[in-house]
Write an enzyme that holds these catalytic residues in place. Structure first.
Site, short mmCIF file in Angstrom:
data_model
loop_
_atom_site.label_atom_id
_atom_site.label_comp_id
_atom_site.label_asym_id
_atom_site.label_seq_id
_atom_site.Cartn_x
_atom_site.Cartn_y
_atom_site.Cartn_z
N GLU A 1 0.85 -1.22 0.00
CA GLU A 1 0.00 0.00 0.00
C GLU A 1 0.88 1.25 0.00
O GLU A 1 0.53 2.27 0.60
CB GLU A 1 -0.95 0.02 1.22
CG GLU A 1 -1.81 -1.21 1.38
CD GLU A 1 -3.07 -1.23 0.55
OE1 GLU A 1 -3.42 -0.19 -0.05
OE2 GLU A 1 -3.71 -2.30 0.48
C1 FAD Z 1 3.27 -9.81 -0.01
C2 FAD Z 1 3.06 -8.70 -0.98
C3 FAD Z 1 1.81 -8.47 -1.51
C4 FAD Z 1 1.63 -7.47 -2.45
N1 FAD Z 1 0.40 -7.31 -3.05
C5 FAD Z 1 0.28 -6.48 -4.12
C6 FAD Z 1 -0.92 -6.46 -4.90
O1 FAD Z 1 -1.91 -7.14 -4.59
N2 FAD Z 1 -0.97 -5.68 -6.00
C7 FAD Z 1 0.09 -4.90 -6.38
O2 FAD Z 1 -0.02 -4.22 -7.40
N3 FAD Z 1 1.24 -4.88 -5.66
C8 FAD Z 1 1.36 -5.66 -4.56
N4 FAD Z 1 2.53 -5.68 -3.84
C9 FAD Z 1 3.64 -4.84 -4.26
C10 FAD Z 1 3.95 -3.73 -3.28
O3 FAD Z 1 2.96 -2.75 -3.34
C11 FAD Z 1 5.35 -3.21 -3.62
O4 FAD Z 1 6.25 -4.21 -3.20
C12 FAD Z 1 5.67 -1.89 -2.97
O5 FAD Z 1 4.89 -0.86 -3.54
C13 FAD Z 1 7.14 -1.51 -3.14
O6 FAD Z 1 7.58 -1.67 -4.44
P1 FAD Z 1 8.91 -2.52 -4.73
O7 FAD Z 1 8.78 -3.82 -4.04
O8 FAD Z 1 9.16 -2.54 -6.19
O9 FAD Z 1 10.05 -1.73 -4.00
P2 FAD Z 1 10.86 -0.47 -4.57
O10 FAD Z 1 9.93 0.52 -5.15
O11 FAD Z 1 11.97 -0.96 -5.42
O12 FAD Z 1 11.44 0.13 -3.23
C14 FAD Z 1 12.58 -0.40 -2.55
C15 FAD Z 1 12.98 0.57 -1.45
O13 FAD Z 1 13.30 1.86 -2.02
C16 FAD Z 1 12.50 2.86 -1.46
N5 FAD Z 1 12.15 3.83 -2.50
C17 FAD Z 1 11.60 3.60 -3.71
N6 FAD Z 1 11.39 4.75 -4.36
C18 FAD Z 1 11.81 5.74 -3.56
C19 FAD Z 1 11.84 7.15 -3.66
N7 FAD Z 1 11.36 7.81 -4.71
N8 FAD Z 1 12.35 7.84 -2.64
C20 FAD Z 1 12.80 7.20 -1.54
N9 FAD Z 1 12.78 5.88 -1.37
C21 FAD Z 1 12.30 5.15 -2.37
C22 FAD Z 1 11.27 2.15 -0.92
O14 FAD Z 1 10.63 2.87 0.11
C23 FAD Z 1 11.86 0.84 -0.44
O15 FAD Z 1 12.40 0.99 0.83
C24 FAD Z 1 2.72 -6.65 -2.84
C25 FAD Z 1 3.98 -6.87 -2.27
C26 FAD Z 1 4.17 -7.88 -1.37
C27 FAD Z 1 5.55 -8.11 -0.84
#
Ligand code: FAD
Length: 602
Positions: A410
């Site tokens: 979220e």
């Molecule tokens: C169990 C699980 C269920 C999920 N369910 C869904 C779902 O139903 N539908 C769906 O669409 N998604 C889902 N997700 C995805 C989830 O919303 C994303 O994992 C989340 O938004 C983070 O994206 P990412 O994993 O690519 O991390 P990244 O975006 O790569 O982030 C990695 C780190 O970098 C930081 N970061 C990234 N960008 C910035 C910035 N601009 N400035 C500062 N820090 C930054 C983040 O805060 C984090 O600490 C799910 C994930 C999990 C693990």
């Protein structure tokens, strides 16, 4: 009767307007209907979820689906859905309440429930056409179908609008072909409907589509294997691949290029519901911890009698109490705003959309604060259990693993921290919240001579409320100073944004706990609220420390010389108690109450 606009605080306005305790909604204000709903959800949680905890931990995905169907039969999936589409059409507070009390058994079910009722259903109820709503929402509300939300991709996580999934219009203009890969999709393994975001041609923004999924007739959709995760082990999480998936044009949600807006607004609702979903977990963790701590003896003494353990019990209780106070306060604000807009002639759909959007700042604040509190609580829960806490045979380790995801999905907590301050600054620029006027007043106060009068703080919470007002000044001074210094470039100074967010979060949470307790002390008597008063004071004490720490690091970073000295002096003034609370005593009082009741009892 609809509440007048002037009576309802706008989103973010808590920072510049004083709120009377009579104007906040508290869990003690639940109606008879809401209390019945709560009982029924708790009973369901005990019978269908907690009783089968081991199966969820053993990755029994089929059980998650089965219990979701039972939740559908009970009507729990339809609380927020309007009656016209087969739902119960209950208010926003009831929606939040259901989410709260159904979520503590296991994060596996809570994730499935949240993904289905929130981001899996809300995009259609909020943005769907009448035909789309008639066709899909009753099936989702009853649990005949389950929904999933496909936004994240391998290369597009926090940067959600950067997805590479495409949607191409067919030559006859009747359908779109979707191609691409989504990942981390909750409920993928048992859903019949997916909200899919894809890009049409070179559009700046993505577009939302309703995509049906039938494993017998997959229409180019394939699923990856179940992901093996740290926690929420029986929640289905898979990759989803689209290979020439044909979607009729009438399944586009809202308009072309509107997907990013849909995605963000669905997440606003998701965030407050996620906060709610972490509340009963905190209550349950504390109850389990205090039961154990009163039984477990070391040095011939129940460990609950040790000051070290009492500290933990008290802090866990105070955090849970503040989380409840703030979540239900915001939920009612949203409910009232929706009612106000409906009374002004908006359809329910428009009213709900705007009502939730209005409080997007509070939704982000709650998501961050409560997800971190539940994690901290589970962590201390393990510590109270000692070595047993580390064992799969006791419930703390699963609670700890399950809590961890709430800080990631979220919108990560980093993104939500930056969002809440960013949204507040935007609201100020649009004139929706006047930050400039109050910030200027703080500036004048800093230049002026401080008052040497000793205020009369004999009335309950008079000093605490004065402190909250000062913390708000601290925020205006720090954030206002940073905006003045960097202007639109402030976005690039993430450490400052995050520090400002921490201040904002603490103010909202502490104020909510104080207002709830003040309201209850007035109507139920101060004596009956003694432990609650202690919790509100304890929470505020920590909030003041955080404001001081974050304010100081920010001021030192962006101000120099005389300006820096003046602001640091201001910060000292804004974070100084006249009468410091004895937090050692406060903690003892809270812990003794929890010990006596052997549960979270507020
Ligand atoms: C169990 C699980 C269920 C999920 N369910 C869904 C779902 O139903 N539908 C769906 O669409 N998604 C889902 N997700 C995805 C989830 O919303 C994303 O994992 C989340 O938004 C983070 O994206 P990412 O994993 O690519 O991390 P990244 O975006 O790569 O982030 C990695 C780190 O970098 C930081 N970061 C990234 N960008 C910035 C910035 N601009 N400035 C500062 N820090 C930054 C983040 O805060 C984090 O600490 C799910 C994930 C999990 C693990």
């Amino acid at each position: 009767m609809a509440t007048e606009e002037k009576d309802i605080l706008r989103g973010g306005q808590f920072l510049v307007k004083e709120t009377n305790c009579e104007d906040v909604f508290t869990p003690e204000d639940f109606s008879e209907e809401q209390n019945m709903m709560k009982e029924s959800v708790m009973e369901f949680n005990d019978r269908e979820i907690i009783a089968h905890k081991a199966r969820f931990e053993a990755k029994d995905y089929a059980l998650t689906e089965e219990v979701m169907r039972k939740a559908g039969e009970m009507g729990f999936l339809s609380v927020a859905v309007p009656e016209a589409y087969g739902g119960m059409g209950m208010g926003f507070v009831s929606t939040v309440l259901t989410c709260d009390y159904i979520s503590s058994g296991t994060g596996s079910f809570s994730t499935a429930f949240g993904a289905h009722t929130g981001i899996g259903t809300m995009p259609i109820t909020l943005y769907g056409t009448e035909e789309q709503k008639q066709k899909y929402v009753p099936k989702l509300a009853s649990g005949q179908w389950f929904g999933a939300y496909c936004l994240t991709e391998p290369g597009a996580g926090s940067d959600a609008n950067s997805g590479k999934t495409t949607a191409e219009l067919s030559a006859d203009g009747k359908s779109y072909k979707i191609n691409g890969q989504k990942m981390w999709i909750s409920n993928a393994g048992f859903c019949s409907l997916m909200i899919v975001f894809a890009r049409i041609e070179d559009d700046k923004n993505i577009t939302g589509f309703i995509v049906e999924y039938d494993a017998e007739n997959p229409n180019g959709i394939t699923l990856g294997e179940e992901e093996h995760k740290l926690g929420i082990r029986a929640s289905s999480t898979r990759q989803v691949f689209f290979n020439d998936t044909v979607v009729p044009v009438e399944n586009m949600l809202a308009g072309r290029g509107e997907g990013f807006k849909i995605a963000m607004n669905a997440l606003n609702v998701g965030r407050i519901k996620l906060a709610a979903a972490c509340l009963d977990s905190q209550r349950r963790i504390l109850t389990t911890a205090v039961e154990y701590a009163t039984e477990r003896k070391q040095f011939k003494t129940p460990i609950a009698d040790f000051g070290a353990i009492k500290t933990k019990l008290a802090e866990m209780a105070a955090n849970a109490y503040a989380g409840e106070s703030a979540t239900y306060r915001a939920a009612k604000n949203i409910e009232d705003r929706i009612a106000m807009r409906e009374a002004a002639g908006n359809t329910h759909q428009e009213a709900e959309l705007k009502g939730v959007e209005e409080y997007a700042i509070e939704c982000s604040i709650l998501k961050v604060a409560v997800s971190e509190d539940v994690q901290a609580s589970a962590d201390e829960g393990i510590q109270i259990f000692g070595g047993m806490g580390f064992s799969e045979d006791t419930p703390m380790e699963a609670a700890w693993r399950d809590a961890r995801i709430a800080r990631i999905y979220e919108g990560t907590n980093e993104i939500n921290r930056m969002l809440c301050v960013g949204m507040l600054v935007k609201k100020a620029m649009k004139g929706h919240v006047d930050l400039l006027g109050p910030a200027q007043k703080v500036q004048e106060e800093l230049m002026g001579i401080p008052s040497f009068e000793t205020p009369d703080y004999s009335e309950l919470f008079s000093e605490e409320k004065a402190m909250i007002a000062k913390l708000k000044k601290a925020f205006l001074m720090v954030a206002g100073g940073a905006v003045q210094k960097f202007g639109p470039q402030l976005e690039e100074h993430q450490q400052l944004l995050i520090a400002a967010a921490d201040i904002l979060i603490e103010i909202y949470m502490a104020e909510s706990a104080i207002l709830r307790t003040e309201k209850n002390a007035k109507r139920f008597g101060e004596d009956s609220q003694s432990a609650q008063i202690a919790m509100a004071k304890l929470y505020l004490y920590h909030a003041v420390d955080i404001v001081e720490e974050k304010g100081k690091e920010s001021i030192i970073s962006f101000a120099e010389g005389d300006e820096q000295r003046m602001m640091l002096m201001g910060l000292k003034r804004f974070t100084k108690y006249q009468n410091y609370p004895d937090i050692v005593d406060l903690r003892i009082e809270i812990a003794e109450k929890v010990k006596a009741e052997k549960k979270y009892c507020f």
